[in-house]
Enzyme design. Structure first.
Site, short mmCIF file in Angstrom:
data_model
loop_
_atom_site.label_atom_id
_atom_site.label_comp_id
_atom_site.label_asym_id
_atom_site.label_seq_id
_atom_site.Cartn_x
_atom_site.Cartn_y
_atom_site.Cartn_z
CE LYS A 66 -83.97 -93.71 111.09
NZ LYS A 66 -82.90 -92.87 111.61
CE1 TYR A 217 -83.95 -86.17 119.27
CE2 TYR A 217 -85.39 -85.18 120.92
CZ TYR A 217 -85.22 -85.83 119.71
OH TYR A 217 -86.31 -86.14 118.95
N GLY A 239 -78.33 -84.72 120.43
CA GLY A 239 -78.66 -84.98 119.03
C GLY A 239 -79.80 -84.14 118.46
#
Ligand code: ATR
Length: 271
Positions: A66, A217, A239
């Site tokens: 990212k 998650y 999440g």
């Protein structure tokens, strides 16, 4: 021919994004295909260029690319600039436009799906890495009473809070300094769960009707949520909702159409 999209990551095989975008496409009638592409750790930029050359229209970016995606962009949205990271790329006219939909996805999940308004509430954000950073701007936009960023390395939390000081009441500290405080929403944005660990939090942190939220998650409770459940925290969420909401926001950036996330989330939870 369908418009091509993908998610770049490493690893990426486990990604639910292709399934989510396939459901969005079917629901909205948008003619797209979306695949998961493994980029070599030292070959992200080349992978993006190859995808653009092959006619790719846009891409999502996940761990660990990212920040590199942010640097690669020729244009960046305001929220990408604030987050210092990009999870959504759009390719047109030789430009690479970067956006960040993670924080917006988190806030949408909290406010709409989980019916947890942030305005006037006390919010605790655990962690000061990339995942936490993207959340600060969108949380502060909702005008909480206070946002405290707590991190194992207190300096990182203090630096992050300083960076966002102009956007609302935010403060950074270490975990021990939380003693005596209570919060309405506690969001785990650390990667501690990956090591099966829970940040060392003082007792009494959760207000009686608190929500414990984990950006991660998995099947069943994450270690953080299991810990919160043991403490008797009444509301728990992982999440997955954030994942679906950030995807919907990316879909909107690319196609100008906002998918209905509820049936997609239901389907993923049922799977
Ligand atoms: P990401 O982009 O997923 O946020 P990162 O930038 O490496 O990844 O940040 C990881 C975050 O999880 C950091 O806040 C890190 O704390 P430090 O800044 O002190 O390293 C936090 N973290 C990782 N493992 C942890 C653990 N076992 N207990 C508490 N915090 C942890």
């Amino acid at each position: 021919m369908s418009d091509r999209y993908c998610v770049f990551g490493n690893p990426v095989g486990h990604s639910k994004s292709p399934a989510i975008h396939a459901l969005f496409a079917r629901q909205t009638g948008e003619d797209i295909v979306y695949e998961a592409l493994l980029a070599p750790r030292d070959g992200f930029a080349d992978s993006v260029r190859a995808f653009v050359a092959a006619g790719g229209r846009g891409a999502n970016v996940t761990v660990p690319f990212k920040e590199e995606a942010f640097r690669l962009c020729t244009q960046r949205s305001a929220r990408a600039q604030l987050a210092g990271a990009v999870n959504t790329l759009s390719f047109a006219g030789g430009e690479i436009a970067g956006d960040n939909t993670d924080g917006a996805g988190l806030v949408r999940d909290l406010v709409f799906n989980l019916k947890t308004p942030l305005a006037g509430r006390r919010i605790l954000l655990l962690g000061a890495g990339g995942a936490a950073r993207g959340a600060l701007g969108p949380i502060l936009e909702r005008e909480p009473e206070a946002l405290v960023v707590a991190n194992r390395t207190a300096d990182r939390a203090e630096d992050l809070a300083l960076h966002f000081a102009g956007f609302g009441p935010v403060r950074g500290c270490g975990f021990a300094e939380l003693t005596g405080e209570t919060f309405d929403v506690v969001i785990n944005a650390t990667s501690a769960s990956l090591a099966g660990e829970v940040p060392p939090l003082p007792e009494g942190l959760f207000s009686p009707d608190a929500l414990a939220y984990d950006m991660m998650y998995g099947r069943g409770d994450t270690v953080f949520l299991a810990h919160a459940r043991q403490l008797g925290v009444p509301r728990l969420a992982d999440g997955l909702g954030m994942l679906v909401e950030q995807a919907a926001e990316a879909f909107f950036v690319w196609r100008g159409v906002r998918p209905d996330t509820a049936p997609v989330l239901d389907q993923l939870r049922g799977a």
